[in-house]
Design a protein around this motif. Structure first.
Motif, mmCIF file in Angstrom:
data_model
loop_
_atom_site.group_PDB
_atom_site.id
_atom_site.type_symbol
_atom_site.label_atom_id
_atom_site.label_comp_id
_atom_site.label_asym_id
_atom_site.label_seq_id
_atom_site.Cartn_x
_atom_site.Cartn_y
_atom_site.Cartn_z
ATOM 1 N N GLU A 100 0.841 -1.190 0.000
ATOM 2 C CA GLU A 100 0.000 0.000 0.000
ATOM 3 C C GLU A 100 0.883 1.250 0.000
ATOM 4 N N ARG A 101 0.483 2.231 -0.757
ATOM 5 C CA ARG A 101 1.223 3.488 -0.759
ATOM 6 C C ARG A 101 0.947 4.257 0.533
ATOM 7 N N LEU A 102 1.919 5.072 0.928
ATOM 8 C CA LEU A 102 1.730 5.930 2.089
ATOM 9 C C LEU A 102 0.664 6.967 1.779
ATOM 10 N N THR A 103 -0.259 7.154 2.710
ATOM 11 C CA THR A 103 -1.340 8.117 2.528
ATOM 12 C C THR A 103 -1.387 9.056 3.728
ATOM 13 N N PRO A 104 -1.265 10.375 3.498
ATOM 14 C CA PRO A 104 -1.014 11.005 2.203
ATOM 15 C C PRO A 104 0.414 10.787 1.733
ATOM 16 N N ALA A 105 0.729 11.288 0.554
ATOM 17 C CA ALA A 105 2.087 11.150 0.035
ATOM 18 C C ALA A 105 3.075 11.787 1.003
ATOM 19 N N PRO A 106 4.264 11.204 1.167
ATOM 20 C CA PRO A 106 5.248 11.742 2.122
ATOM 21 C C PRO A 106 5.523 13.221 1.884
ATOM 22 N N LEU A 107 5.589 13.983 2.964
ATOM 23 C CA LEU A 107 5.822 15.417 2.865
ATOM 24 C C LEU A 107 7.136 15.709 2.148
ATOM 25 N N LEU A 108 8.153 14.893 2.383
ATOM 26 C CA LEU A 108 9.444 15.085 1.720
ATOM 27 C C LEU A 108 9.279 15.002 0.202
ATOM 28 N N SER A 109 8.561 14.014 -0.277
ATOM 29 C CA SER A 109 8.350 13.859 -1.722
ATOM 30 C C SER A 109 7.496 14.994 -2.274
ATOM 31 N N VAL A 110 6.502 15.424 -1.515
ATOM 32 C CA VAL A 110 5.664 16.541 -1.955
ATOM 33 C C VAL A 110 6.507 17.792 -2.135
ATOM 34 N N MET A 111 7.395 18.062 -1.170
ATOM 35 C CA MET A 111 8.244 19.247 -1.253
ATOM 36 C C MET A 111 9.198 19.165 -2.440
#
Length: 785
Positions: A100-111
């Motif tokens: 399962e994917r991390l929910t929500p998307a990791p903050l590091l990846s979002v940044m």
């Protein structure tokens, strides 16, 4: 009695040096804070400049190499966020089942995804430079915290010590795209908000800071995906407010604001039913308490506290039994326990303990990561604990981080990042005491003169080579210090006078104790060799869509990101049964067993199971054909250095001991690389302390050889066996042009392993495997038939 009374009075007067707070200039503090942030960022930026000077070691075309393997997971997620593919199951991990994917998307990846627009869309470059800034941000809340409680020197020295110790510097170096970059920022910002909440003069500010603390805790949970800190900091918020004599209603409402501002975004973004239930409980609890508080408003304070405690316990028990919160907390504690103690003296025999950053270290080694010599850290730690005890009312909120730091003595060395700031706090406290005594004893002018001498000497020695110039500027600095002090004497009741001593001593201590000039020249190493990474493009061009790769776990994230191929294992699954079976497959002497294990990991449990593999019932014949297509085996040359780890993962469970014990006892098998420089045409191996002639099969300093094998391009070009009953195998590696690469001495067990036979010697069963890529000595890829 008069003597005792006089002695006690002197003792009490001396304690003022340890507990009395001084006034400090806010503007001067801000300037110094900006200076230390600039120092922290500059040292890391200097690493980036050094990396640019050596593109062959840190770049593949325009792509910078990451200095941690986990970076490739965050970068892949950032790429999927940009392309809109971050949805559904993650089928590139844990093949063939996915995760399962991390929910929500990791903050590091979002940044990374959002900020990549400032770097021409280059995600790798965005992540690398982003870490340089993020890793120094913790200095701001950390220093402000100690400024607010009256000890800015503790913040300055502790901040620089926390930023520039070898562990944190390595874990936040250029290319280290990982969550460590803000793992100090969020906790210290939470502590700052809790402290501001306690020091607030009005209820409005108290509730505002408690809400900001809750939002920050949520941010930390989103960043690090660890929710254990939510309840911990709620508890410390309540205790801190009670200790600062806030009334019961204020304490309760502050905790409610904290919990609501944490649970509300948590329940929305994480779609967490437990968080929703807690949110509802908080609202109900608030209504109940306000009602009871109204009814018992004129009652005693003790009765109101009892009402509050009973109400809180009832709601927590309801929440615990109805939503299994207590069980969830228990599971998290067990998870943290196993993770922390993976490398300790009671280490479990698992793969976690083989990871360098989780390994057990000697206390001297732990402290040497912070200052050298190590005993400087011991003094700092003793004074930090003294400061902590004498100022417990204001420092209690730091206890969770101090506890994590102290765990570095028993568990993983990675927790040094939490220990180092406290050692700096200890020395900041010493500096504060010294400066206080100097001011009270009216000997400051001479000390300031000495500081001027030291500053002048440091600056001039960096700019000039001639000793006479250095000496002259040092003397001028000394007298300028005295003159400056004389002019400031009439202003000594103002903060600036005292601050000059505190900040000057703080920065001078950091320059010498932390060896800042030497830190400037430190550069990290790429987590994946550029030659191996560049071969990934060749491999990708020859792999069909929806391929899966069987290899050692540490390349998993990079393969998923670069090759866009699925893997059986990666850095998030390395403590699973997959790693044990992968190690078993690589060290086994049977290529049939390798085939069977891959078949098993593909989900064909009707043909084979783990009991058959452990009992050697899967090593003789093929138990079933793999019914999946496009399954590949990847070997890379870095596995040679990791062979002892691979061997440990496959070691029989009944005999397995903790990693560090087996390593220290020499129970792990490994390729022994000889210190040799060349291999001549007359078959002589030139080594540092001797010359080895292959004709007689004897290495004078080691012993007899059973065979010597010369390998080029991943195949044997010459092989010679000797008549000795026991001995080693000597493997000499040449490149395609017959240039010497290296020589390894191995025992027969390693010689017969699948890894050695298929990758180094080129012996493989063509009925089971097909070699499709050979970029030896960097990598080989086999397709499973």
């Amino acid at each position: 009695m008069s003597y005792i009374s006089e002695y006690l009075n002197k003792l009490l007067r001396s304690l003022q040096y340890f507990t009395e707070r001084q006034r400090h200039s806010l503007s001067f503090f801000i300037i110094i804070l900006l200076v230390i942030v600039l120092i922290s960022v500059s040292i890391r930026y200097k690493q980036a400049l050094e990396v640019r000077k050596h593109p062959e070691a840190f770049f593949v075309n325009n792509t910078p190499m990451m200095t941690t393997l986990d970076a490739y997971l965050w970068l892949r997620y950032a790429k999927e966020l940009k392309t809109g593919n971050y949805k559904g199951n993650d089928n590139l991990r844990f093949y063939p089942f996915g995760t399962e994917r991390l929910t929500p998307a990791p903050l590091l990846s979002v940044m990374i995804a959002k900020l990549s627009y400032f770097f021409d869309g280059n995600l790798h470059k965005t992540g690398a430079y982003m870490v340089l800034l993020l890793s120094s941000l913790f200095l701001i809340p950390f220093c402000v915290f100690f400024y607010k409680i009256g000890y800015p020197s503790c913040g300055i020295v502790g901040g620089l010590t926390g930023s520039l110790n070898l562990i944190y510097l390595a874990r936040t170096s250029i290319g280290r795209v990982d969550t460590d970059a803000l793992n100090l920022f969020f906790p210290f910002l939470i502590c700052l908000f809790i402290m501001l909440c306690a020091l607030a003069k009005t209820k409005g500010k108290t509730f505002l800071y408690s809400a900001l603390a809750g939002i920050t805790v949520f941010g930390f949970s989103w960043w690090y995906f660890k929710k254990e800190f939510i309840s911990i900091y709620c508890l410390f918020l309540a205790i801190t407010l009670i200790w600062h004599k806030k009334d019961a209603l204020t304490v309760f409402l502050a905790c409610m604001f904290y919990t609501i501002t944490t649970a509300l975004p948590y329940s929305i973004m994480f779609e967490n039913t437990t968080a929703k239930f807690i949110l509802y409980c908080c609202l109900i609890l608030t209504c109940i308490y306000l009602l009871l508080y109204k009814l018992y408003k004129n009652k005693t304070t003790t009765l109101k506290k009892i009402v509050f405690i009973i109400t809180l316990i009832v709601v927590l028990l309801i929440a615990g039994f109805k939503n299994n919160i207590l069980q969830e907390i228990s599971n998290q504690i067990n998870h943290i326990y196993s993770f922390i103690w993976a490398g300790g003296t009671t280490a479990k025999a698992n793969v976690y303990s083989t990871v360098t950053e989780l390994g057990k270290k000697d206390i001297k080694d732990i402290l040497s990561y912070i200052t050298t010599p190590y005993y400087i850290s011991i003094i700092g730690l003793i004074m930090a604990l003294t400061f902590f005890i004498l100022h417990l009312k204001n420092t209690l909120v730091l206890l969770p981080l101090l506890t994590l730091g102290l765990l570095s003595f028993y568990g993983s060395s990675r927790y040094v990042i939490y220990l180092a700031p406290f050692i700096g706090i200890g020395y900041g406290y010493i500096i504060t005491i010294i400066a206080h005594i100097i001011v009270l004893k009216q000997i400051s002018r001479y000390v300031l003169g000495m500081l001027g001498l030291v500053f002048a000497h440091i600056i001039s020695s960096e700019l000039f080579d001639k000793n006479i110039i250095i000496f002259s500027l040092s003397v001028i600095g000394f007298f300028m210090g005295i003159i400056l002090n004389y002019k400031l004497t009439k202003f000594k009741d103002k903060p600036l006078f005292y601050d000059i001593f505190v900040y000057s001593l703080s920065i001078i201590f950091c320059v010498f104790a932390l060896h800042i000039p030497q830190l400037i020249n430190l550069t990290p190493t790429a987590a994946i060799q550029p030659e191996v990474y560049s071969n990934f493009k060749t491999i990708k061009s020859k792999l069909p869509p929806n391929s899966a790769i069987f290899t050692w776990w540490d390349l998993g994230y990079a393969i998923q990101d670069t090759l866009e191929a699925a893997t059986f294992n990666d850095g998030g699954l390395q403590d699973s049964y997959i790693t044990n079976f992968t190690g078993r497959a690589l060290i086994s002497h049977s290529q049939e067993e390798l085939y069977n294990i891959v078949n098993y990991l593909c989900g064909n449990t009707s043909v084979i199971n783990n009991i058959m593999i452990e009992n050697n019932e899967a090593s003789q014949t093929i138990l079933g054909n793999i019914n999946r297509e496009n399954i590949y085996i990847l070997f890379t040359n870095d596995m040679i250095d990791k062979y002892s780890t691979i061997y440990y993962a496959a070691y029989p469970k009944k005999d397995k001991k903790p990693w560090h014990i087996m390593k220290q006892s020499g129970l792990l098998e490994n390729f022994a690389k000889l210190d040799c420089s060349s291999f001549t045409e007359d078959e002589q191996l030139k080594c540092s302390n001797e010359t080895v002639t292959l004709s007689d099969g004897i290495i004078p300093s080691i012993g007899y050889l059973k065979a010597s094998i010369i390998i080029s391009n991943g195949t044997i070009i010459k092989e010679k066996h000797y008549p000795y009953q026991s001995g080693y195998y000597l493997e000499i590696i040449l490149d395609n042009n017959k240039n010497f690469i290296g020589a390894y001495l191995i025992n027969e067990n390693i010689y017969l392993s699948n890894f050695n036979q298929m990758y180094i010697l080129g012996h493989y069963n063509n009925q089971l495997f097909e070699e499709i890529i050979n970029t030896y000595p960097y990598s080989k890829v086999f397709r499973i038939k």
